[in-house]
Design an enzyme around this catalytic site. Structure first.
Site, short mmCIF file in Angstrom:
data_model
loop_
_atom_site.label_atom_id
_atom_site.label_comp_id
_atom_site.label_asym_id
_atom_site.label_seq_id
_atom_site.Cartn_x
_atom_site.Cartn_y
_atom_site.Cartn_z
CD GLU A 135 -2.92 -1.01 2.36
OE1 GLU A 135 -2.75 -1.75 3.33
OE2 GLU A 135 -3.82 -0.16 2.28
CD GLU A 177 4.53 4.57 16.86
OE1 GLU A 177 4.07 4.22 17.95
OE2 GLU A 177 5.33 5.51 16.71
CB ALA A 178 1.31 4.44 11.69
#
Length: 344
Positions: free
Chosen positions: A221, A279-280
């Site tokens: 993505e 982590e995002a």
């Protein structure tokens, strides 16, 4: 002459009015073809040695088809079709995996990658950019930029619309090969020369550059740049158009181990071992200072991210209070991995 070749392919392509190659389509490229095949085609082509791209006529294509009839039925059938072509034909022979010297050679190596015959950074692509002309990729194929305006006018005078899809050195992969077992939501976002493994899903905002790719299965993505190879079972995760960047380049190979998760807007500049989580929103470069934490979240020491490259079962996060990049053991991944091994 040695009959051992690194690669051979018979193609049909596009030239500009000066006879310069703009692109080449190889339907069935071969890696390490049989010596019997090479011995059969060499006399027809006048080939003796080295890396060469040899323009061939329709009559020569028919001769090659006859020569290969009892050696390689698939290649013989292809050459029979090529013998009917109204477009320029070429036979490209690579004696070795050396630096590129022609546009047909460059396209052959891009095809080898997208046909999954070679993996990212498994081929010598030295010199590729000057050999790939910047062309207009249109609804009528590749067009030399110097000839585009005239072709647009010609189309309008016929009541047609010549759509310019992109202006670039690289075409989209799916105009040349669609690998088995993949889903690609927006085909314009995967370049020829990408390696897309079976079971890979590329979502709308996903992007895979040439000489980068995925082993599959997995979901992309975000952006996979040249030199990056994502191992099976990993997610380059997301939520928006800038998510999950994996950056390679030069002679650096950024590999992503099995079962990794790279969150939305996150990115890496180091190889990841198996079952890592980033982590995002966190971007890690090789020089990023990382605070190593123990099981009690106490600081052990500070290292550079490159020192953690390739290690398994790590969780990278940013401290919301002081902004420090932290790393601790990914306990969930370890427990799951131990359970799987116990079950097996």
């Amino acid at each position: 002459m040695s009959n051992a070749l690194f690669s051979i392919a018979f193609g049909v392509g596009t030239q500009n009015r000066q006879g310069n190659w703009l692109e080449v389509f190889y339907a069935q490229p071969l890696l390490k073809p049989s010596e019997q095949l090479v011995a059969a085609v060499a006399p027809v082509l006048g080939y003796s040695a080295g890396n060469q791209a040899i323009a061939i006529s329709n009559a020569q294509a028919a001769q090659l088809a006859t020569a290969l009839k009892d050696i390689d039925a698939a290649q013989a059938a292809l050459l029979t079709r090529l013998a009917e072509s109204h477009k320029p034909l070429v036979a490209t022979l690579l004696a070795e995996d050396a630096a590129l010297t022609s546009t047909p050679e460059a396209y052959l190596k891009l095809h080898l990658l997208s046909h999954r015959l070679a993996r990212p950074h498994g081929l010598n692509l030295t010199g590729i950019f000057p050999l790939l002309p910047n062309v207009a990729w249109t609804s009528q194929g590749a067009i030399d930029l110097g000839e585009l305006a005239e072709r647009q006018l010609e189309a309008r005078l016929k009541g047609e619309l010549l759509e310019v899809i992109s202006v670039d050195k690289f075409p989209k992969m799916t105009d040349y090969v669609v690998p088995a077992g993949v889903r690609i939501a927006d085909t314009a976002r995967v370049r020829l020369g990408a390696y897309v493994g079976e079971g890979t899903t590329v979502m709308h905002e996903g992007f895979i550059n040439f000489n980068g790719g995925t082993e599959g299965p997995g979901m992309i993505e975000g952006r996979v740049s040249a030199g990056v190879f994502v191992r099976k079972g990993s997610d380059l995760g997301g939520g928006c158009s800038t998510m999950g960047t994996l950056s390679g380049g030069g002679n650096i190979v950024i590999s992503v181990g099995e079962g990794c998760l790279i969150g939305a807007n996150a990115g890496i500049g180091i190889p990841l071992g198996d079952r890592n989580i980033v982590e995002a929103g966190l971007y890690i470069t090789a020089g990023t200072k990382v605070a190593l934490l123990d099981d009690q979240n106490q600081l052990v020491k500070v290292v550079k991210a490159r020192d953690l490259a390739g290690q398994a079962d790590l969780l990278f996060r940013r401290n919301s209070q002081n902004g420090a990049v932290e790393c601790k053991t990914n306990k969930t991944a370890i427990e799951l991995n131990e359970a799987l091994h116990a079950h097996n």
